[in-house]
Design a protein around this motif. Structure first.
Motif, PDB file in Angstrom:
ATOM      1  N   ASN A   7      42.103  48.669  29.526  1.00  0.00           N
ATOM      2  CA  ASN A   7      41.853  48.684  30.970  1.00  0.00           C
ATOM      3  C   ASN A   7      42.660  49.750  31.701  1.00  0.00           C
ATOM      4  OD1 ASN A   7      39.948  46.717  30.890  1.00  0.00           O
ATOM      5  ND2 ASN A   7      41.344  45.050  31.406  1.00  0.00           N
ATOM      6  N   ARG A 311      42.665  49.053  35.552  1.00  0.00           N
ATOM      7  CA  ARG A 311      41.412  48.489  36.024  1.00  0.00           C
ATOM      8  C   ARG A 311      41.573  46.969  35.919  1.00  0.00           C
ATOM      9  NH1 ARG A 311      38.497  49.894  31.939  1.00  0.00           N
ATOM     10  NH2 ARG A 311      38.201  52.049  32.610  1.00  0.00           N
ATOM     11  N   ASP A 314      36.220  44.771  35.191  1.00  0.00           N
ATOM     12  CA  ASP A 314      35.084  45.702  35.225  1.00  0.00           C
ATOM     13  C   ASP A 314      34.284  45.498  36.503  1.00  0.00           C
ATOM     14  OD1 ASP A 314      35.810  46.762  32.819  1.00  0.00           O
ATOM     15  OD2 ASP A 314      34.594  45.335  31.665  1.00  0.00           O
ATOM     16  N   ILE A 337      35.100  50.881  39.517  1.00  0.00           N
ATOM     17  CA  ILE A 337      35.068  49.440  39.288  1.00  0.00           C
ATOM     18  C   ILE A 337      33.959  48.872  40.175  1.00  0.00           C
ATOM     19  CG2 ILE A 337      36.370  47.291  39.537  1.00  0.00           C
ATOM     20  CD1 ILE A 337      38.883  49.286  39.190  1.00  0.00           C
ATOM     21  N   GLU A 338      33.087  48.125  39.561  1.00  0.00           N
ATOM     22  CA  GLU A 338      31.951  47.602  40.312  1.00  0.00           C
ATOM     23  C   GLU A 338      32.426  46.545  41.306  1.00  0.00           C
ATOM     24  OE1 GLU A 338      27.964  44.934  39.805  1.00  0.00           O
ATOM     25  OE2 GLU A 338      29.051  45.496  37.968  1.00  0.00           O
ATOM     26  N   CYS A 403      31.267  38.164  37.554  1.00  0.00           N
ATOM     27  CA  CYS A 403      32.350  39.140  37.744  1.00  0.00           C
ATOM     28  C   CYS A 403      33.512  38.699  36.875  1.00  0.00           C
ATOM     29  CB  CYS A 403      32.768  39.228  39.206  1.00  0.00           C
ATOM     30  SG  CYS A 403      33.379  37.673  39.860  1.00  0.00           S
ATOM     31  N   GLN A 404      34.448  39.616  36.606  1.00  0.00           N
ATOM     32  CA  GLN A 404      35.645  39.262  35.829  1.00  0.00           C
ATOM     33  C   GLN A 404      36.895  39.237  36.701  1.00  0.00           C
ATOM     34  OE1 GLN A 404      33.708  42.171  34.780  1.00  0.00           O
ATOM     35  NE2 GLN A 404      32.361  40.541  34.030  1.00  0.00           N
TER      36      GLN A 404
END
Lengths: 986, 96
Positions: A7, A311, A314, A337-338, A403-404
């Protein structure tokens, strides 16, 4: 890039990608970069669960990037042991760090303790007070204590070194973020001595890596320029890796300085003015399962991207109730990053951030809140719902987003801990929905975000202005430096932090102690509606959190549940420490031999040569006994005591308190202090007496000698010597300043060598002296001055052993010479033994001499120890006399000083054993044994004690109870040896 | 942690001093009745505001002296010698 850092962003950040750092986390070998914190390195390696929660053992991840961290409190091996509760968000990563999760059995990823989470309805607020009632708390305590706690203390010696320092300055600036730097820049040339303290290892605070433009340059460059402008100025000191954790009276603050590896410095600062630019802490949002790994404060997510090139996920949803989180969303977006959605609790979103989000294609969901989250050891998604028109409920339909990560912003709360410690009052700002500093009692100002200026331009300008004003108040000429920035961010907060639906027992308010909304609801139902009660009942805001992320939400809830505005609910008072301070830092160098300086006898080396075994008597190291020819303690004490009775013993009495009083009123003064009459004492004579406190209690005994008409020498017990000098000074200076005399403590100027025993006079007569030691010239209780072995000497004939005894006072330097000469002089014709303090205590017990503090306690008056006649005869007032006239003091059944003889002469008698009445009187205690020994002279067990109506009960047999044993003793006169005093007066 | 101005040595840190309690207490004579004597022994002022008290510069000159200290703010309004009368002060009490 190394392969474990999946990340890690390709570019950006303030880390050094060329300097790889290897470390282990729960045994796994991982890599980070120079510039990482432990937390940022873990995130870069994709570690989601770093610890287990305190009570329910839920998986937890890094939730912040700073001081407010409550989850990632890890154990870090420091070369000797695992140091617990290390805030991994603040600790720089170094090579070979061995990092462990303290929580979790068998491990952090699979924890059997999670059973507590599945049965959470049993463990509500204060459960330990409610369910561990039967058979008793102690039955459960061991188990609960094993399960609780935040790690284990390292064993063994601490290899860190700790130092104390003092620092004085005109202005102390706490926090080197934008406001602190602006303040330093404004005051650096004013002439004021300024100290700027920052807890991070570098200055800049929220500016680090943020990409803003200040004075037309990038913020990172501006920090460097500012530091270059202030760093080398003689009047300004910058301290980094240093945390101000305590704020005390008269502007004294304490700093824990970790800037030198292996060394912790504890600074005590006296500041003329204090400027708190301590920033603000972002507040979490409260919704169901808001504690899952992957959920973090929005600002922290941004800091991980900007400063550490990490990050956090994601895809990261952003949830907010204000404008500031939009900048976070845009930063995430900038770094690829979305951002699947910005969930905004406000019905209408201001145009500026809304337009920018639209331009970037980030969906904004106004009037929405997070309902719940999915996942276990890592976040997998969130459920979003729309607020109903009233804002108090949610429309039924929800939407799930995968989402994470979830970045949350409930707005900011100023970091006012230090202000509150300084007894400053906080008040609730309804517009900003936070607690702000109101008025202080000390010379302290709050500026920047800590003062509610949450925008960059606000913080910079407020900091510069407050800094200049503080320097001006400190007496220097100073104007604020103008600093410009193009940032124009709004705030526009709506105080909507708590999702109004869902299972309240799964909505966390305090991550540190696992306090949920349900716990606060329960506390209110049980009427714990004051903030202080709420805190203690639910433990919210306690421990490492100290309210940093939990207080505001807890208070808002309390206000809501009790139908009061938040400003009426108030807040708890913060106490030191803001951050944990190692005990070693507080102790500094004062441990081991440096804990308290030992006082050595002037002839210490002589005692060592004679095999003395030393013991601490107050501050003094004194010979307890002499292990001559390897004899054991009991033998030594007995042989020493016998030597004094047979021929002679030599005792070093140098610690004896010696106080000289000189002046026309010295006699009158002593007469007011002592129970005994001091005025009738003839020159050259000595009198034994008692000193009381105003409550009529015996404080000390001692002898006073009259050296001349206007000159007295007072000898007090060794342990009390310093205290007694103060006591005399106080009476003289505060009560009777009209009395003309000087009080001078001379304890350490004079060594005292005591020669006691029937042969003592003969030995002294062998030695060179102009003093006549014969009984006719120097009888018991008299004093002579002259020279002894070439030294100026005062010889007092007083006895604590019951034998003929000479106390030779000589200047301290002569102590060893005198002792040596006495041993030689005695050695030819007599047997002289050096005797230790224990043998002396045996001898005085045989003689029945009072040991104040041992044989007396805080209730003993002079009549209780046989001074009734002396008290009655003295007409003049003395300290404590009026108290002796009270009915209580005159009672005849008080505990009185008696001798004790067990009927069985070998029965061991122990001080502390109780005199008890027979069973028909209820086995009541009537006092206790206060001194005891096996008398080598009488070859039987003897002792003294305080017994109810003791004076009238001599000859009576009384039962003694001691630790399971009971036996009978005869009550006697306390003087067992030579009651007529023939030996002493010889 | 206070900073106290010793009249003889100047301003020093509190660690150098010993606190001595309330000042201006008159010691009754032997003819005092029990009520007066117990009042002298046990009852002390505990104001929220200015307190007149004595301190010893123990690790300094060894002298006792008086100060007038606000118990709420710890502000020291006056320093004066033993035996001096209470100084005239406008009793300043900070608000809540």
């Amino acid at each position: 890039m190394t392969d474990t850092q999946k990340n890690r962003l390709e570019t950006g950040g303030r880390i050094d990608r060329r300097k790889a750092v290897t470390f282990t986390f729960n045994g796994r070998k991982l890599q980070g970069c120079r510039g990482d914190t432990i937390a940022s390195a873990l995130l870069a390696n994709g570690v989601s669960t770093v610890n287990r929660s305190f009570k329910y053992h839920r998986p937890r991840g890094v939730m912040s990037a700073g001081v407010e961290e409550t989850n990632a409190l890890l154990s870090v091996y420091d070369g000797q042991g695992d140091v617990p509760v290390v805030r991994s968000t603040m600790r720089a990563l170094i090579d070979d760090h061995r990092i462990k999760s303290p929580g979790g059995f068998p491990n952090v990823n699979f924890d059997l303790g999670r059973m507590l989470d599945f049965t959470h309805r049993l463990w509500t607020a204060g459960f330990y007070n409610k369910i561990f009632k039967w058979p008793g708390w102690h039955w459960y305590e061991g188990m609960v204590r094993r399960m609780a706690g935040l790690g284990h203390l390292p064993a063994g010696e601490d290899s860190n070194r700790y130092f104390h320092h003092n620092l004085h300055c005109d202005l102390l600036i706490v926090g080197a973020g934008p406001a602190g730097l602006a303040a330093a820049l404004s005051t650096v040339d004013s002439g004021a001595r300024v100290v700027l303290v920052e807890q991070d290892h570098e200055t800049g605070g929220s500016l680090l890596g943020c990409g803003a433009t200040i004075d037309s340059v990038d913020s990172d460059l501006w920090i460097n320029q500012t530091m270059a402008a202030i760093e080398d100025k003689p009047n300004l000191t910058v301290m980094t890796s240093s945390t101000v954790s305590g704020y005390y009276d008269h502007n004294m603050l304490t700093i824990t300085d970790r800037s030198t590896p292996g060394v912790k410095r504890f600074w005590k600062v006296r500041a003329g003015q204090v400027l708190l630019t301590t920033g603000a802490i972002e507040q979490p949002l409260v919704f169901e399962n808001n504690d899952r790994p992957g959920i973090m404060l929005a600002n922290a997510a941004m800091e991980y991207v900007n400063r550490y090139a990490v990050r956090p996920a994601d895809a990261m949803v952003v949830a907010t109730n204000n404008d500031s989180a939009y900048r976070v969303a845009f930063t995430l977006d900038d770094h690829g990053i979305e951002v699947p959605a910005v969930v905004d609790a406000r019905k209408t979103v201001p145009d500026e951030p809304a337009d920018e989000a639209r331009r970037r294609g980030i969906p904004v969901m106004p009037g929405s809140v997070v309902l719940n989250t999915h996942g276990n050891r890592a976040l997998t998604g969130v459920r979003i719902g729309k607020l109903a028109a009233d804002g108090k409920s949610v429309t039924p339909e929800g939407v799930d987003i995968t989402c994470q990560g979830l970045a949350v912003s409930g707005g900011f709360n100023p970091t006012c801990h230090l202000f509150s410690q300084a007894r400053g009052k906080l008040s609730y700002d309804t517009e900003l929905a936070c607690f702000r500093s109101d008025h202080g009692l000390q010379k302290v100002t709050v500026a920047g975000a800590a003062n509610g200026k949450f925008s960059l331009s606000g913080a910079l300008n407020n900091g510069a202005k407050a800094g200049a004003e503080a320097a001006t108040r400190a007496g220097y000429t100073c104007t604020p430096t103008a600093i410009s920035t193009t940032e124009t961010e709004g705030y526009n907060l709506e105080a909507m932090r708590i999702t109004p639906c869902g299972d309240s027992s799964r909505q966390w308010v305090d991550y540190m102690h696992d306090v949920t909304v349900a716990d606060i609801q329960l506390a209110v139902r049980e009427n714990f509606v004051s903030v202080e009660h709420l805190k203690r009942h639910t433990t919210t805001g306690m421990s490492a959190d100290q309210g940093k992320t939990s207080n505001l939400n807890a208070l808002t809830l309390l206000a809501e549940l009790t139908g009061r505005p938040v400003e009426e609910v108030g807040t708890t008072t913060f106490r030191p420490q803001f951050m944990p301070v190692p005990m070693g830092a507080i102790a500094g160098q004062r441990h081991g031999d440096h804990y308290a300086p030992a006082r050595l006898l002037p002839a210490h080396k002589w005692h060592v040569r004679y095999g003395a075994v030393f013991e601490d008597y107050g501050p003094w190291k004194r010979p307890e006994y002499y292990a001559i020819d390897g004899r054991d303690r009991e033998t030594a004490i007995r042989e020493e005591a016998i030597a004094v009775r047979r021929e002679a013993g030599l005792f070093d009495a140098s610690p004896l308190g010696k106080i000289e009083l000189k002046g026309p009123d010295a006699g009158e003064f002593l007469n007011r202090i002592f129970v005994n009459n001091a005025l009738t004492l003839k020159t050259g004579r000595i009198r034994y007496g008692l000193m009381l406190n105003e409550n009529g209690i015996v404080m000390d005994d001692g002898v006073f000698a009259r050296l001349a008409e206007d000159h007295y020498l007072l000898s007090t017990t060794s342990a009390n010597a310093d205290h007694f000098t103060d006591w005399l000074e106080r009476w003289h200076q505060c009560e009777w300043p009209d009395l003309e005399l000087i009080i001078s403590a001379v304890t350490s100027q004079w060594a005292v060598v005591t020669l006691a025993g029937p042969a003592s006079r003969a030995i002294l007569q062998e030695l060179e002296s102009d003093i006549d030691f014969s009984a006719g010239v120097l009888p018991h209780m008299s004093i002579a001055t002259g020279t002894f072995l070439g030294a100026p000497a005062r010889v007092q004939r007083v006895s604590f052993t019951g034998e003929m005894s000479f106390e030779i006072n000589i200047p301290a330097l002569y102590a060893e010479r005198v002792m040596k000469a006495m041993m030689i002089a005695g050695g030819s014709a007599f047997h002289v033994e050096p005797i230790g303090a224990e043998a002396l205590m045996v001898l005085r017990t045989e003689k029945g001499y009072l040991h104040v503090g041992g044989d007396t306690d805080g209730t003993t008056n002079p009549m209780d120890v046989g001074f009734a006649g002396i008290v009655a005869r003295k007409q003049a007032d003395f300290v404590g006399k009026r108290s002796l006239l009270r009915a209580e003091d005159q009672r005849e059944d008080r505990r009185q000083y008696v001798g004790v003889e067990p009927l069985n002469p070998n029965e061991e008698l122990e001080p502390g054993a109780h005199f008890i009445t027979g069973p028909e009187q209820g086995g009541r205690s009537q006092g206790m044994v206060t001194s005891a020994c096996f008398s080598p002279t009488l070859e039987r067990s003897i002792g003294m004690g305080l017994l109810e109506s003791g004076f009238q009960r001599k000859g009576e047999t009384v039962k003694v109870y001691d630790d399971g044993r009971s036996f009978e003793v005869r009550i006697t006169d306390p003087v067992f040896y030579d009651p007529a005093g023939e030996k002493m007066n010889a | 942690m206070l900073r106290i101005r010793c009249p003889w040595c100047g301003t020093r840190d509190e660690v150098e001093f010993n606190f001595g309690g309330e000042s201006h207490i008159t010691r009754p004579g032997l003819d005092a009745d029990d009520a007066l004597w117990s009042d002298y022994l046990f009852n002390k002022e505990n104001p929220r505001g200015v307190h007149y008290e004595h301190w010893l510069h123990k690790y300094g000159c060894g002298r006792w002296f008086n100060i007038a200290r606000d118990t709420l703010t710890h502000e020291i309004h006056a320093v004066y010698a033993m035996g001096d009368p209470k100084p005239e002060l406008v009793e300043k009490i900070a608000g809540d």
